[in-house]
Write a protein that holds these residues in place. Structure first.
Motif, PDB file in Angstrom:
ATOM      1  N   ASP A  23      83.495  44.001  18.990  1.00 36.41           N
ATOM      2  CA  ASP A  23      84.594  42.726  19.845  1.00 36.41           C
ATOM      3  C   ASP A  23      85.430  44.023  20.408  1.00 36.41           C
ATOM      4  O   ASP A  23      86.075  43.438  21.749  1.00 36.41           O
ATOM      5  CB  ASP A  23      84.988  42.246  18.223  1.00 36.41           C
ATOM      6  CG  ASP A  23      84.001  41.506  18.079  1.00 36.41           C
ATOM      7  OD1 ASP A  23      82.981  41.505  18.353  1.00 36.41           O
ATOM      8  OD2 ASP A  23      84.284  40.755  16.244  1.00 36.41           O
ATOM      9  N   HIS A  26      83.718  44.954  23.602  1.00 40.44           N
ATOM     10  CA  HIS A  26      83.323  43.601  24.657  1.00 40.44           C
ATOM     11  C   HIS A  26      84.514  43.132  25.140  1.00 40.44           C
ATOM     12  O   HIS A  26      84.392  43.005  26.490  1.00 40.44           O
ATOM     13  CB  HIS A  26      83.149  42.108  23.565  1.00 40.44           C
ATOM     14  CG  HIS A  26      83.018  41.495  24.229  1.00 40.44           C
ATOM     15  ND1 HIS A  26      83.983  40.525  24.635  1.00 40.44           N
ATOM     16  CD2 HIS A  26      81.978  40.861  24.688  1.00 40.44           C
ATOM     17  CE1 HIS A  26      84.151  39.359  25.562  1.00 40.44           C
ATOM     18  NE2 HIS A  26      81.970  38.948  25.208  1.00 40.44           N
ATOM     19  N   ASP A  27      85.421  43.608  24.502  1.00 47.02           N
ATOM     20  CA  ASP A  27      87.101  43.004  25.531  1.00 47.02           C
ATOM     21  C   ASP A  27      86.921  43.746  26.255  1.00 47.02           C
ATOM     22  O   ASP A  27      87.553  43.658  27.566  1.00 47.02           O
ATOM     23  CB  ASP A  27      87.905  43.510  24.372  1.00 47.02           C
ATOM     24  CG  ASP A  27      87.828  41.598  23.498  1.00 47.02           C
ATOM     25  OD1 ASP A  27      87.873  41.277  23.735  1.00 47.02           O
ATOM     26  OD2 ASP A  27      88.988  41.701  22.259  1.00 47.02           O
ATOM     27  N   VAL A  42      78.790  39.779  28.514  1.00 43.26           N
ATOM     28  CA  VAL A  42      78.465  40.648  27.952  1.00 43.26           C
ATOM     29  C   VAL A  42      78.195  40.873  26.335  1.00 43.26           C
ATOM     30  O   VAL A  42      79.168  39.604  26.266  1.00 43.26           O
ATOM     31  CB  VAL A  42      79.259  42.136  28.467  1.00 43.26           C
ATOM     32  CG1 VAL A  42      80.921  41.680  27.691  1.00 43.26           C
ATOM     33  CG2 VAL A  42      79.122  43.076  28.124  1.00 43.26           C
ATOM     34  N   ARG A  43      77.293  41.563  26.292  1.00 46.48           N
ATOM     35  CA  ARG A  43      76.822  41.166  24.037  1.00 46.48           C
ATOM     36  C   ARG A  43      76.816  42.809  23.758  1.00 46.48           C
ATOM     37  O   ARG A  43      76.498  43.056  24.951  1.00 46.48           O
ATOM     38  CB  ARG A  43      75.706  40.872  24.774  1.00 46.48           C
ATOM     39  CG  ARG A  43      74.996  39.180  24.611  1.00 46.48           C
ATOM     40  CD  ARG A  43      75.327  38.615  23.875  1.00 46.48           C
ATOM     41  NE  ARG A  43      75.166  38.783  22.882  1.00 46.48           N
ATOM     42  CZ  ARG A  43      75.425  37.923  21.568  1.00 46.48           C
ATOM     43  NH1 ARG A  43      74.877  35.736  21.482  1.00 46.48           N
ATOM     44  NH2 ARG A  43      75.064  38.365  20.567  1.00 46.48           N
ATOM     45  N   VAL A  44      77.285  43.210  23.211  1.00 50.12           N
ATOM     46  CA  VAL A  44      77.619  44.581  22.666  1.00 50.12           C
ATOM     47  C   VAL A  44      76.930  43.962  21.047  1.00 50.12           C
ATOM     48  O   VAL A  44      77.724  43.042  20.650  1.00 50.12           O
ATOM     49  CB  VAL A  44      79.150  45.047  22.421  1.00 50.12           C
ATOM     50  CG1 VAL A  44      79.030  46.455  21.765  1.00 50.12           C
ATOM     51  CG2 VAL A  44      80.127  44.888  23.983  1.00 50.12           C
ATOM     52  N   VAL A  53      74.176  47.846  24.610  1.00 48.99           N
ATOM     53  CA  VAL A  53      75.156  46.998  25.375  1.00 48.99           C
ATOM     54  C   VAL A  53      74.654  45.811  26.264  1.00 48.99           C
ATOM     55  O   VAL A  53      73.132  46.914  26.988  1.00 48.99           O
ATOM     56  CB  VAL A  53      76.282  47.296  27.068  1.00 48.99           C
ATOM     57  CG1 VAL A  53      77.112  46.532  27.216  1.00 48.99           C
ATOM     58  CG2 VAL A  53      76.983  48.625  25.729  1.00 48.99           C
TER      59      VAL A  53
END
Length: 92
Positions: A23, A26-27, A42-44, A53
């Motif tokens: 999280d 991502h931020d 975006v996905r992490v 990522v």
């Protein structure tokens, strides 16, 4: 929209609990990009010795998306390093 997978390798942050690290990263992507960067999503997620990522980018071709991803990951080099990660720049 095109997507590019990238890896972040490293020990990660000693500040964020393990479950919050994805999280936080991502931020970090959203905090250091703007509309002109073409990042749409975006996905992490944790993966092995780091994070996977997936960058969803506005691009007409796969090559353009890869170029854009490389620019973004280079732009984020220092912020990622501050959290213990190094981006592995994706290639074709």
């Amino acid at each position: 929209m095109r997507f590019v997978r990238a890896r972040l390798v490293g020990a990660g942050s000693t500040v964020a609990p393990a479950g919050c690290e994805a999280d936080l990263l991502h931020d970090l992507f959203w905090a250091h990009t703007g509309p002109a960067d073409g990042l749409e999503h975006v996905r992490v997620r944790p993966a092995g010795d780091g994070m996977e990522v997936v960058l969803f980018l506005f691009a007409v071709t796969d090559t353009a998306a890869l170029d854009r991803a490389n620019v973004l990951l280079t732009l984020l080099r220092e912020p990622l390093a501050a959290h213990g990660y190094t981006a592995v720049i994706p290639t074709v």
